[in-house]
Design a protein around this motif. Structure first.
Motif, PDB file in Angstrom:
ATOM      1  N   ILE A 179      -4.890  -5.211  -1.281  1.00 36.48           N
ATOM      2  CA  ILE A 179      -4.367  -6.256  -2.160  1.00 36.48           C
ATOM      3  C   ILE A 179      -3.632  -7.278  -1.291  1.00 36.48           C
ATOM      4  O   ILE A 179      -2.757  -6.909  -0.501  1.00 36.48           O
ATOM      5  CB  ILE A 179      -3.419  -5.669  -3.217  1.00 36.48           C
ATOM      6  CG1 ILE A 179      -4.153  -4.623  -4.066  1.00 36.48           C
ATOM      7  CG2 ILE A 179      -2.845  -6.770  -4.092  1.00 36.48           C
ATOM      8  CD1 ILE A 179      -3.251  -3.872  -5.023  1.00 36.48           C
ATOM      9  N   GLN A 180      -3.991  -8.544  -1.429  1.00 37.99           N
ATOM     10  CA  GLN A 180      -3.383  -9.610  -0.617  1.00 37.99           C
ATOM     11  C   GLN A 180      -2.800 -10.668  -1.543  1.00 37.99           C
ATOM     12  O   GLN A 180      -3.487 -11.195  -2.421  1.00 37.99           O
ATOM     13  CB  GLN A 180      -4.452 -10.238   0.284  1.00 37.99           C
ATOM     14  CG  GLN A 180      -3.976 -11.411   1.109  1.00 37.99           C
ATOM     15  CD  GLN A 180      -3.400 -10.994   2.449  1.00 37.99           C
ATOM     16  OE1 GLN A 180      -3.947 -10.136   3.118  1.00 37.99           O
ATOM     17  NE2 GLN A 180      -2.303 -11.611   2.840  1.00 37.99           N
ATOM     18  N   ASP A 181      -1.498 -10.973  -1.353  1.00 46.97           N
ATOM     19  CA  ASP A 181      -0.867 -12.072  -2.067  1.00 46.97           C
ATOM     20  C   ASP A 181      -0.103 -12.922  -1.059  1.00 46.97           C
ATOM     21  O   ASP A 181      -0.171 -12.638   0.147  1.00 46.97           O
ATOM     22  CB  ASP A 181       0.035 -11.553  -3.196  1.00 46.97           C
ATOM     23  CG  ASP A 181       1.221 -10.732  -2.687  1.00 46.97           C
ATOM     24  OD1 ASP A 181       1.533 -10.807  -1.475  1.00 46.97           O
ATOM     25  OD2 ASP A 181       1.847 -10.015  -3.484  1.00 46.97           O
ATOM     26  N   PRO A 182       0.609 -13.984  -1.471  1.00 46.22           N
ATOM     27  CA  PRO A 182       1.302 -14.822  -0.482  1.00 46.22           C
ATOM     28  C   PRO A 182       2.309 -14.084   0.384  1.00 46.22           C
ATOM     29  O   PRO A 182       2.692 -14.585   1.444  1.00 46.22           O
ATOM     30  CB  PRO A 182       2.000 -15.877  -1.361  1.00 46.22           C
ATOM     31  CG  PRO A 182       1.119 -15.999  -2.551  1.00 46.22           C
ATOM     32  CD  PRO A 182       0.634 -14.601  -2.814  1.00 46.22           C
ATOM     33  N   ALA A 183       2.745 -12.891  -0.024  1.00 53.44           N
ATOM     34  CA  ALA A 183       3.713 -12.131   0.772  1.00 53.44           C
ATOM     35  C   ALA A 183       3.044 -11.282   1.844  1.00 53.44           C
ATOM     36  O   ALA A 183       3.703 -10.829   2.774  1.00 53.44           O
ATOM     37  CB  ALA A 183       4.558 -11.239  -0.120  1.00 53.44           C
ATOM     38  N   GLY A 184       1.730 -11.045   1.733  1.00 50.99           N
ATOM     39  CA  GLY A 184       1.048 -10.254   2.741  1.00 50.99           C
ATOM     40  C   GLY A 184       0.148  -9.192   2.149  1.00 50.99           C
ATOM     41  O   GLY A 184       0.039  -9.053   0.921  1.00 50.99           O
ATOM     42  N   PRO A 185      -0.502  -8.378   3.017  1.00 51.25           N
ATOM     43  CA  PRO A 185      -1.467  -7.382   2.543  1.00 51.25           C
ATOM     44  C   PRO A 185      -0.799  -6.061   2.157  1.00 51.25           C
ATOM     45  O   PRO A 185       0.243  -5.693   2.696  1.00 51.25           O
ATOM     46  CB  PRO A 185      -2.381  -7.189   3.760  1.00 51.25           C
ATOM     47  CG  PRO A 185      -1.483  -7.461   4.935  1.00 51.25           C
ATOM     48  CD  PRO A 185      -0.498  -8.499   4.482  1.00 51.25           C
ATOM     49  N   PHE A 186      -1.442  -5.353   1.230  1.00 48.60           N
ATOM     50  CA  PHE A 186      -0.974  -4.040   0.809  1.00 48.60           C
ATOM     51  C   PHE A 186      -2.185  -3.123   0.671  1.00 48.60           C
ATOM     52  O   PHE A 186      -2.948  -3.241  -0.285  1.00 48.60           O
ATOM     53  CB  PHE A 186      -0.225  -4.132  -0.519  1.00 48.60           C
ATOM     54  CG  PHE A 186       0.187  -2.795  -1.075  1.00 48.60           C
ATOM     55  CD1 PHE A 186       1.155  -2.031  -0.440  1.00 48.60           C
ATOM     56  CD2 PHE A 186      -0.409  -2.287  -2.225  1.00 48.60           C
ATOM     57  CE1 PHE A 186       1.523  -0.794  -0.953  1.00 48.60           C
ATOM     58  CE2 PHE A 186      -0.049  -1.052  -2.737  1.00 48.60           C
ATOM     59  CZ  PHE A 186       0.927  -0.302  -2.093  1.00 48.60           C
ATOM     60  N   PRO A 187      -2.411  -2.222   1.626  1.00 48.20           N
ATOM     61  CA  PRO A 187      -3.571  -1.319   1.542  1.00 48.20           C
ATOM     62  C   PRO A 187      -3.312  -0.174   0.575  1.00 48.20           C
ATOM     63  O   PRO A 187      -2.206   0.355   0.488  1.00 48.20           O
ATOM     64  CB  PRO A 187      -3.717  -0.808   2.979  1.00 48.20           C
ATOM     65  CG  PRO A 187      -2.339  -0.914   3.570  1.00 48.20           C
ATOM     66  CD  PRO A 187      -1.679  -2.084   2.893  1.00 48.20           C
ATOM     67  N   THR A 188      -4.334   0.209  -0.155  1.00 46.59           N
ATOM     68  CA  THR A 188      -4.241   1.336  -1.077  1.00 46.59           C
ATOM     69  C   THR A 188      -5.656   1.875  -1.293  1.00 46.59           C
ATOM     70  O   THR A 188      -6.558   1.559  -0.526  1.00 46.59           O
ATOM     71  CB  THR A 188      -3.585   0.903  -2.414  1.00 46.59           C
ATOM     72  OG1 THR A 188      -3.508   2.019  -3.277  1.00 46.59           O
ATOM     73  CG2 THR A 188      -4.369  -0.205  -3.075  1.00 46.59           C
ATOM     74  N   HIS A 189      -5.851   2.669  -2.323  1.00 47.95           N
ATOM     75  CA  HIS A 189      -7.189   3.177  -2.625  1.00 47.95           C
ATOM     76  C   HIS A 189      -7.235   3.594  -4.089  1.00 47.95           C
ATOM     77  O   HIS A 189      -6.206   3.786  -4.730  1.00 47.95           O
ATOM     78  CB  HIS A 189      -7.563   4.353  -1.710  1.00 47.95           C
ATOM     79  CG  HIS A 189      -6.713   5.572  -1.929  1.00 47.95           C
ATOM     80  ND1 HIS A 189      -5.467   5.709  -1.360  1.00 47.95           N
ATOM     81  CD2 HIS A 189      -6.922   6.694  -2.659  1.00 47.95           C
ATOM     82  CE1 HIS A 189      -4.943   6.861  -1.726  1.00 47.95           C
ATOM     83  NE2 HIS A 189      -5.798   7.481  -2.518  1.00 47.95           N
ATOM     84  N   VAL A 190      -8.467   3.709  -4.599  1.00 48.48           N
ATOM     85  CA  VAL A 190      -8.654   4.168  -5.969  1.00 48.48           C
ATOM     86  C   VAL A 190      -9.437   5.476  -5.946  1.00 48.48           C
ATOM     87  O   VAL A 190     -10.308   5.681  -5.105  1.00 48.48           O
ATOM     88  CB  VAL A 190      -9.396   3.128  -6.833  1.00 48.48           C
ATOM     89  CG1 VAL A 190      -8.510   1.945  -7.118  1.00 48.48           C
ATOM     90  CG2 VAL A 190     -10.692   2.679  -6.177  1.00 48.48           C
ATOM     91  N   VAL A 191      -9.096   6.366  -6.877  1.00 50.45           N
ATOM     92  CA  VAL A 191      -9.772   7.657  -7.048  1.00 50.45           C
ATOM     93  C   VAL A 191     -10.018   7.835  -8.544  1.00 50.45           C
ATOM     94  O   VAL A 191      -9.417   7.119  -9.368  1.00 50.45           O
ATOM     95  CB  VAL A 191      -8.913   8.817  -6.489  1.00 50.45           C
ATOM     96  CG1 VAL A 191      -8.758   8.695  -4.974  1.00 50.45           C
ATOM     97  CG2 VAL A 191      -7.538   8.853  -7.159  1.00 50.45           C
ATOM     98  N   PRO A 192     -10.888   8.750  -8.955  1.00 48.87           N
ATOM     99  CA  PRO A 192     -11.184   8.912 -10.384  1.00 48.87           C
ATOM    100  C   PRO A 192      -9.954   9.122 -11.262  1.00 48.87           C
ATOM    101  O   PRO A 192      -9.919   8.655 -12.408  1.00 48.87           O
ATOM    102  CB  PRO A 192     -12.107  10.126 -10.412  1.00 48.87           C
ATOM    103  CG  PRO A 192     -12.807  10.080  -9.079  1.00 48.87           C
ATOM    104  CD  PRO A 192     -11.779   9.580  -8.113  1.00 48.87           C
TER     105      PRO A 192
END
Length: 569
Positions: free
Chosen positions: A330-343
């Motif tokens: 996820i990237q917004d004006p404050a910077g990137p945020f890595p994550t992940h999705v699972v079922p």
């Protein structure tokens, strides 16, 4: 001439690209091809039996005559003998290494610099490996079984990168998947490509748009749609159109997007074809030859917003038995945020936690007439002083007012009330001309606000924003020239943007009349940063720009009436 930028954001942190000896390992056409750049100082380690040589030419001749090379390749059946060995003198291949010779902030140790010698021995060695599923690559070794020479290497299978730059400091085992090059990899987990995941999702929240991007392999798409996958099938024009159509049909509405609790429909969907390399991803041009097993499909949905929303949610609905975890960013004006999705947690969610965010300003630039500024306190004090002098010198006032203290007290109270009702300063318009410094500020403001206008993703809205800053008489031609600068095509097939405009200087200026309006024809140069956020990567490249710009005074506003780019470096 306008020069495009061609570098992505990935930077090797191993420093192996600065090694004095480089090996490029390629698996193709059932053979292992190793191209070696060998420093003359280390040649004796690769050919231990060659006699000392006085020059690189004698060294190359001795290596040709000796033939056998100390770099060995083994299969489960034993050593694989090379079938082709060619040796010649060549120049080093130029490589980008921004940390070369600098202090590593992680360790405090100075990183190796790029080799100073330009001429090297270029050796090409081919090993037949038909049907071999495992290989072990041995660099020249010392008595302890450790590499006796420093070798940086990179590898690929077909067009698929197997590893980025790493050091070949010991024998390394390689597993080969002949059916799908994506699965070819080294046993050593530290040796891998940086783009390891075949399926990823990216959410970009920007001032006037939200973008959801999905990066996938044709294998995933064809498995979802229950079609046959052949990794070595070439990407023909027909196959390209089939993959594009299938991607759009399958992914449309597959991942619903909610913006501020309302279901949203994209204003635009698009598909691009990409290939991975040691720097990130590059767009595959029309007619370029590549097998679909080395191909990436980029699918993008763009949503229009007027300002940053409070929350965005994307429902991920394409899990399978083999795909039960998908990395996201996820990237917004404050910077990137890595994550992940699972079922169990299938939502990609963004919330607005930006407390001091200011949206880009694309408002018109008003004409400020030169004026003299007089502080109201000074002017009011002067007028009040004149009043007291005149009244005190007038005998009639003295005779009529029996109580002068009461009279002047009332005058002072009334004056105080009037003073606080007046503005803080008085501006008096003055005739005059605009100097270069003022022209520079006006032009830089126009360029900055144009950059803000180009944040608009919708063509109709973009035209409205640009109309505030560009003269209508030459609107279409000016937009064509401006778009070359403000929307450059990046290597990943996306449109970049121009940011951080600064240090504008006016080289030359002429005042002219255009349709009865005062205008200025300028030769200007400035600095900026070209940016692109797409497919999980960032391209940020500083640029020095030079252009011929005509600005005009139109209906009490400054506007650009002509723009011709001269150079971008």
């Amino acid at each position: 001439m306008i020069t495009p930028f061609t570098y992505a954001d990935f930077i090797s942190l191993t420093g192996a690209e600065t090694a004095p000896n480089i090996a490029e390992i390629e698996i193709e056409d059932e053979q292992l091809q190793i191209t070696l750049e060998i420093s003359t100082e280390d040649a004796a380690k690769f050919w231990p039996k060659i006699p000392p040589a006085k020059s690189i030419y004698e060294l190359a001749l001795a290596a040709k005559n000796h033939g056998d090379i100390a770099l060995k390749v083994h299969s489960p059946k034993g050593e694989v003998k090379p079938t082709i060995i060619s040796i010649r003198i060549a120049e080093r291949k130029p490589r980008n290494s921004p940390f070369a010779g600098k202090i590593d902030p992680r360790t405090g140790i100075r990183m190796p610099d790029l080799p100073s010698d330009k001429l090297i021995l270029l050796a090409s060695v081919a090993y037949p490996i038909q049907g071999v599923k495992r290989l072990e690559i041995h660099p020249p070794l010392d008595n302890d079984g450790v590499a006796s020479v420093t070798i940086g290497f990179t590898s690929r299978h077909g067009s698929t990168p197997v590893s980025s730059f790493h050091y070949l400091s010991q024998p390394e085992s390689l597993k080969i998947d002949w059916k799908d090059p994506w699965n070819t990899r080294f046993d050593n987990q530290n040796i891998s490509r940086h783009n390891r995941y075949p399926l990823r999702s990216f959410l970009y929240v920007e001032p006037r748009q939200v973008r959801h991007e999905i990066l996938l392999r044709p294998r995933d798409l064809l498995q979802w749609t229950q079609k046959k996958f052949d990794a070595w099938q070439p990407l023909t024009a027909e196959k390209r159109e089939f993959l594009r159509r299938t991607t759009l049909e399958y992914l449309k509405n597959k991942n619903p997007t909610t913006i501020d609790k309302e279901k949203s429909q994209p204003i635009r969907t698009e598909t691009v074809f990409l290939k991975a390399n040691n720097k990130g991803y590059a767009e595959i041009t029309e007619g370029e030859s590549i097998e679909i097993g080395s191909l990436f499909i980029g699918y993008r949905e763009t949503f229009h917003i007027k300002g940053l929303p409070q929350n965005v949610t994307i429902d991920w609905n394409i899990f399978t038995k083999s795909i039960n975890s998908v990395p996201t960013l996820i990237q917004d004006p404050a910077g990137p945020f890595p994550t992940h999705v699972v079922p169990d947690f299938p939502d990609i969610q963004w919330h607005n936690y930006l407390y001091d965010y200011r949206a880009p300003n694309s408002d018109p630039v008003p004409i400020e007439t030169p004026s003299a500024i007089i502080p109201m306190a000074v002017l009011f004090s002067f007028c009040l002083g004149i009043f007291f002098i005149l009244t005190l010198r007038t005998k009639k006032v003295e005779t009529k007012n029996k109580h002068p203290i009461l009279f002047y007290g009332i005058v002072l109270i009334g004056a105080g009330v009037i003073y606080y009702a007046l503005p803080g300063e008085l501006r008096i318009p003055l005739p005059g001309t605009i100097n270069k410094k003022e022209l520079g500020k006006i032009t830089e403001t126009l360029l900055v606000r144009l950059a803000a206008a180009y944040e608009e993703p919708q063509a109709e809205e973009l035209e409205i924003q640009l109309a505030k800053l560009i003269s209508g008489d030459t609107f279409e031609n000016t937009i064509i020239n401006l778009s070359q600068i403000y929307q450059p095509l990046t290597v990943s097939g996306s449109l970049g943007s121009m940011k951080s405009i600064s240090n504008l200087e006016i080289e030359h200026a002429d005042q002219v009349l255009v349709n009865g309006d005062r205008a200025f024809r300028l030769i200007s140069r400035w600095q900026a940063v070209i940016e692109d956020y797409s497919w999980g990567h960032v391209e940020q490249k500083p640029r020095k720009m030079r252009a011929s710009i005509e600005i005009i005074q139109s209906n009490n506003y400054w506007k650009i009436s002509a723009f011709t780019p001269l150079s971008v470096r």
